[in-house]
Design an enzyme around this catalytic site. Structure first.
Site, mmCIF file in Angstrom:
data_model
loop_
_atom_site.group_PDB
_atom_site.id
_atom_site.type_symbol
_atom_site.label_atom_id
_atom_site.label_comp_id
_atom_site.label_asym_id
_atom_site.label_seq_id
_atom_site.Cartn_x
_atom_site.Cartn_y
_atom_site.Cartn_z
ATOM 1 N N LYS A 92 0.813 -1.215 0.000
ATOM 2 C CA LYS A 92 0.000 0.000 0.000
ATOM 3 C C LYS A 92 0.848 1.267 0.000
ATOM 4 O O LYS A 92 0.489 2.242 -0.666
ATOM 5 C CB LYS A 92 -0.973 0.012 1.179
ATOM 6 C CG LYS A 92 -0.353 0.187 2.553
ATOM 7 C CD LYS A 92 -1.426 0.192 3.626
ATOM 8 C CE LYS A 92 -0.823 0.308 5.012
ATOM 9 N NZ LYS A 92 -0.139 1.573 5.231
ATOM 10 N N THR A 93 1.968 1.258 0.699
ATOM 11 C CA THR A 93 2.842 2.440 0.684
ATOM 12 C C THR A 93 3.370 2.674 -0.723
ATOM 13 O O THR A 93 3.447 3.807 -1.198
ATOM 14 C CB THR A 93 4.015 2.257 1.666
ATOM 15 O OG1 THR A 93 3.502 2.029 2.980
ATOM 16 C CG2 THR A 93 4.897 3.493 1.686
ATOM 17 N N ASP A 134 -3.391 7.604 4.213
ATOM 18 C CA ASP A 134 -2.983 6.246 4.565
ATOM 19 C C ASP A 134 -3.586 5.860 5.914
ATOM 20 O O ASP A 134 -3.951 6.721 6.724
ATOM 21 C CB ASP A 134 -1.454 6.186 4.628
ATOM 22 C CG ASP A 134 -0.928 4.757 4.691
ATOM 23 O OD1 ASP A 134 -1.714 3.818 4.458
ATOM 24 O OD2 ASP A 134 0.273 4.580 4.962
ATOM 25 N N GLU A 135 -3.678 4.572 6.183
ATOM 26 C CA GLU A 135 -4.195 4.034 7.454
ATOM 27 C C GLU A 135 -5.544 4.663 7.809
ATOM 28 O O GLU A 135 -5.789 5.086 8.944
ATOM 29 C CB GLU A 135 -3.183 4.270 8.592
ATOM 30 C CG GLU A 135 -1.805 3.713 8.341
ATOM 31 C CD GLU A 135 -1.727 2.190 8.406
ATOM 32 O OE1 GLU A 135 -2.794 1.543 8.506
ATOM 33 O OE2 GLU A 135 -0.618 1.652 8.349
ATOM 34 N N GLN A 193 -7.249 -4.158 10.287
ATOM 35 C CA GLN A 193 -6.093 -3.692 11.048
ATOM 36 C C GLN A 193 -6.408 -2.427 11.848
ATOM 37 O O GLN A 193 -5.513 -1.647 12.186
ATOM 38 C CB GLN A 193 -4.907 -3.442 10.112
ATOM 39 C CG GLN A 193 -4.444 -4.703 9.396
ATOM 40 C CD GLN A 193 -3.222 -4.472 8.535
ATOM 41 O OE1 GLN A 193 -2.121 -4.238 9.037
ATOM 42 N NE2 GLN A 193 -3.391 -4.542 7.219
ATOM 43 N N ARG A 227 2.825 -9.494 10.700
ATOM 44 C CA ARG A 227 4.143 -8.821 10.657
ATOM 45 C C ARG A 227 5.207 -9.814 10.178
ATOM 46 O O ARG A 227 6.309 -9.406 9.788
ATOM 47 C CB ARG A 227 4.568 -8.313 12.046
ATOM 48 C CG ARG A 227 3.713 -7.245 12.704
ATOM 49 C CD ARG A 227 3.350 -6.117 11.788
ATOM 50 N NE ARG A 227 2.074 -6.356 11.142
ATOM 51 C CZ ARG A 227 1.644 -5.731 10.054
ATOM 52 N NH1 ARG A 227 2.402 -4.852 9.457
ATOM 53 N NH2 ARG A 227 0.464 -6.001 9.534
#
Length: 652
Positions: free
Chosen positions: A44-45, A230-231, A261, A612
């Site tokens: 996504k980044t 983002d997020e 998340q 992770r």
């Protein structure tokens, strides 16, 4: 392995050729609202960065007309580096940073419209607690019976929902809410006297600025043709409203996130912001990024089995072309001390098998769980780095020098001036400082103004000896402030250390050399601030230090095991992950057991921890904890046996 390394960036169009079909669709959808549901490790980044580059290079959008909001400074720096590579130069004019950093910039430029001094300082959590405690003392509210931390949380919650002091009691008759309202009101008065804002103010005041000054809102609405966030699942009500206001003109808002998340409700994040995105933007295009470039097939299947138990989510299928990988391992030990000993033992074995310590992380639900792990690693001489301990900018000696710098930037910062008035010790004790605060309050002036009054021999309530000490301190501050406009930032730090005798003061203490090394590290950081505008350097340095997060201090190149909470690990990745305390009452946490929504968030937190990992996961379960025995976490029950081995570990 990152996607860029795996797929390469060769081809005719480096912005698009490295993307998979879903990523490319997200990057090229350049008109109207866009919701990108991005699974863990799905790049996504990379998508956000390539989307910005695509807008600049292929759509001829000026970088000045793009805002990209991240949730950490670390993510912002990563995006800047990627954009420099894609575009071949720095992106001049692009607004890229965290909500707090972007809003601080807006308030410095336009905050005077609602009475905010452009030279405001930003108070961190520790500063807020000190000021709330002062507010309680001024109001006669016992700080032992009513801990300042409880009021701090209540005030933060109110500001996150854009509530003022009166709103806290509007629909409540509870005595504690009325008391919190009084503390909130006086706390705001104390902030105003110091020309200070807290973290929550940065968002709240920006929204209030837009409400009070339509022309300012119109300016930013016209400027930002594209807004990327983002997020998005972790936005608060105030952040959501801020973005909604800014995007109203063009509606080119790109929200990137993953409901699975969403783990920050304790910071007042609202999962409904992403779940109900189509409510406010019914014409929104939705793109799902399901391909993971991080985790093995086994880990992804395990994660999918866990999170599928939640009801409040948007369905997506995770998949990967990575190898199947090893099964996870549920390790049962006797107690938390043996958890630590197992981690130390296994880390040693893994390094002998060729793994790097920097690729190993231990994740846990609460900071208190790190103690036995740290002790075991120390005993076994395994290097580690603890994220979330005493942060660099929270160290006493750093806070001291930063307080001097804040006074230079804003002499009316009462909290900082009070902090350094007797550091190094100069005979100005707590009683004298309290009397000075009371007198300044009676005269309706700042501490700095009251000190100048004493220096000028105007009437004051202090005996000659005390007045002399206060006057000497006032002259010292003026000796630092006067040349500060012409000094480089590092020269200003040197001047403070020299005139205050701070180095000698530190070296007289136990571990003084270590503390002095921290000051040298601070000085080293100041060397990178080279703007010809000396005042701008100081403002940026102070702001960046205050807004720094725990994760910003993670050194990914350091050969050491990383110890970090599950919350802080969001956005990171490691080859091998140990999740400690996988048991009822810890994960899920005891406080969540009575509320199904809280249980769902705890499950999302567990899911974040699992995802992770790239290659291997260890779940650690202590059979005995405290005085009783513990059942393994309910979340483990949804992992198929074929995906998880089980072993009981006993120290030999």
């Amino acid at each position: 392995m990152s996607q860029e390394t795996e797929t390469g960036i060769e081809g005719n169009n480096p912005v698009l050729d490295s993307l998979n079909p879903d990523q490319r669709e997200a990057v090229e959808a350049s008109q109207g609202p866009l919701l990108i549901i991005a699974g863990p490790g799905s790049g996504k980044t990379m998508v956000i960065t390539h989307r910005v580059a695509h807008l600049v290079l292929s759509r001829n959008i000026s970088p000045r007309r793009i805002m990209a909001v991240t949730f950490t400074n670390k993510a912002a720096e990563e995006m800047k580096e990627r954009l420099r590579y894609l575009l071949g130069h720095d992106v001049q004019g692009l607004t890229l940073g965290t909500f707090h950093a972007i809003c601080a910039r807006i308030l410095r430029q336009h905050g005077d419209v609602i009475g905010i001094n452009p030279q405001f300082v930003i108070y961190d959590g520790e500063d807020q607690l000190r000021l709330i405690k002062q507010a309680q003392e001024d109001l006669g509210i016992d700080t032992k019976h009513y801990p300042p931390g409880a009021f701090q949380r209540a005030i933060s919650k109110a500001k996150s929902h854009l509530y003022g002091p009166s709103d806290m009691v509007q629909h409540s008759e509870r005595h504690i809410d009325k008391m919190a309202s009084r503390v909130y009101k006086h706390y705001e008065e104390l902030l105003g006297e110091s020309y200070a804002l807290d973290f929550d103010d940065l968002i709240m005041k920006t929204v209030l600025l837009f409400q009070a000054a339509p022309s300012v809102l119109s300016y930013y609405q016209s400027r930002y043709l594209h807004i990327l966030v983002d997020e998005f699942q972790d936005t608060s009500p105030s952040q959501y409203l801020l973005v909604k206001r800014l995007s109203e003109k063009y509606r080119n808002i790109c929200a990137v996130g993953d409901p699975d998340q969403s783990i920050y409700s304790f910071r007042f994040a609202d999962i409904r912001n992403i779940m109900d995105f189509e409510r406010d933007y019914p014409e929104a295009k939705i793109v799902i990024l399901g391909q993971s470039y991080r985790s093995s097939k086994t880990i992804l299947e395990l994660a999918q089995n866990i999170i599928s138990q939640n009801k409040e989510r948007k369905e997506k299928k995770l998949w990967t072309q990575n190898e199947s990988g090893a099964p996870s391992t549920l390790v049962e030990v006797l107690n938390p001390e043996e958890e630590g000993e197992f981690v130390a033992s296994e880390a040693g074995k893994l390094t002998h098998q060729g793994e790097r310590l920097s690729d190993i992380a231990v994740l846990y639900r609460t900071n208190a769980q790190s103690r036995p792990i740290e002790e075991a690693l120390i005993h076994s001489q395994v290097p580690y780095q603890l994220i979330g301990g005493i942060r660099f900018y929270q160290r006493r000696e750093i806070k001291d020098v930063m307080a001097y710098l804040r006074v230079v930037y804003n002499p009316h910062d009462n909290l900082s001036l009070d902090r350094v008035m007797n550091i190094p010790k100069r005979g100005i004790g707590e009683e004298t400082r309290r009397k000075l605060r009371d007198w300044a309050k009676e005269e309706n002036i700042s501490l700095y103004s009251s000190l100048k009054t004493i220096t000028e021999d105007s009437p004051h309530p202090f005996p000659p000896r005390t007045a002399k000490m206060l006057s000497d301190f006032s002259l010292l501050i003026q000796k630092i402030i006067l040349p500060s406009y012409d000094l480089e930032l590092v020269e200003l730090i040197d001047l403070i250390v020299q005139l205050t005798g701070y180095k000698d003061y530190l070296l007289m203490e136990k571990d003084g050399e270590e503390h002095w090394e921290n000051i040298m590290e601070l000085r080293s950081g100041a060397l990178s601030y080279t703007n010809p505008n000396r005042r701008e350097n100081l403002a940026s340095f102070l702001q960046n230090a205050t807004l720094a997060s725990d994760v910003d201090e993670l050194d990914e190149k350091k050969e050491a095991v990383t110890l970090i909470t599950l919350h802080q690990a969001k956005g990171l990745e490691f080859g091998i992950v140990f999740i400690a305390g996988v048991e009822e009452g810890i994960l899920p946490h005891l406080r969540s057991l009575d509320d199904p929504k809280d249980i769902e968030e705890e499950r999302r937190l567990f899911y974040v921890g699992v995802t992770r990992a790239k290659r291997k996961i260890y779940f650690l379960h202590s059979i005995l904890h405290g005085r009783g025995s513990n059942r393994s976490s309910r979340f483990i029950q949804h992992i198929p046996l074929r995906l998880m081995l089980k072993q009981f570990w006993v120290k030999l």
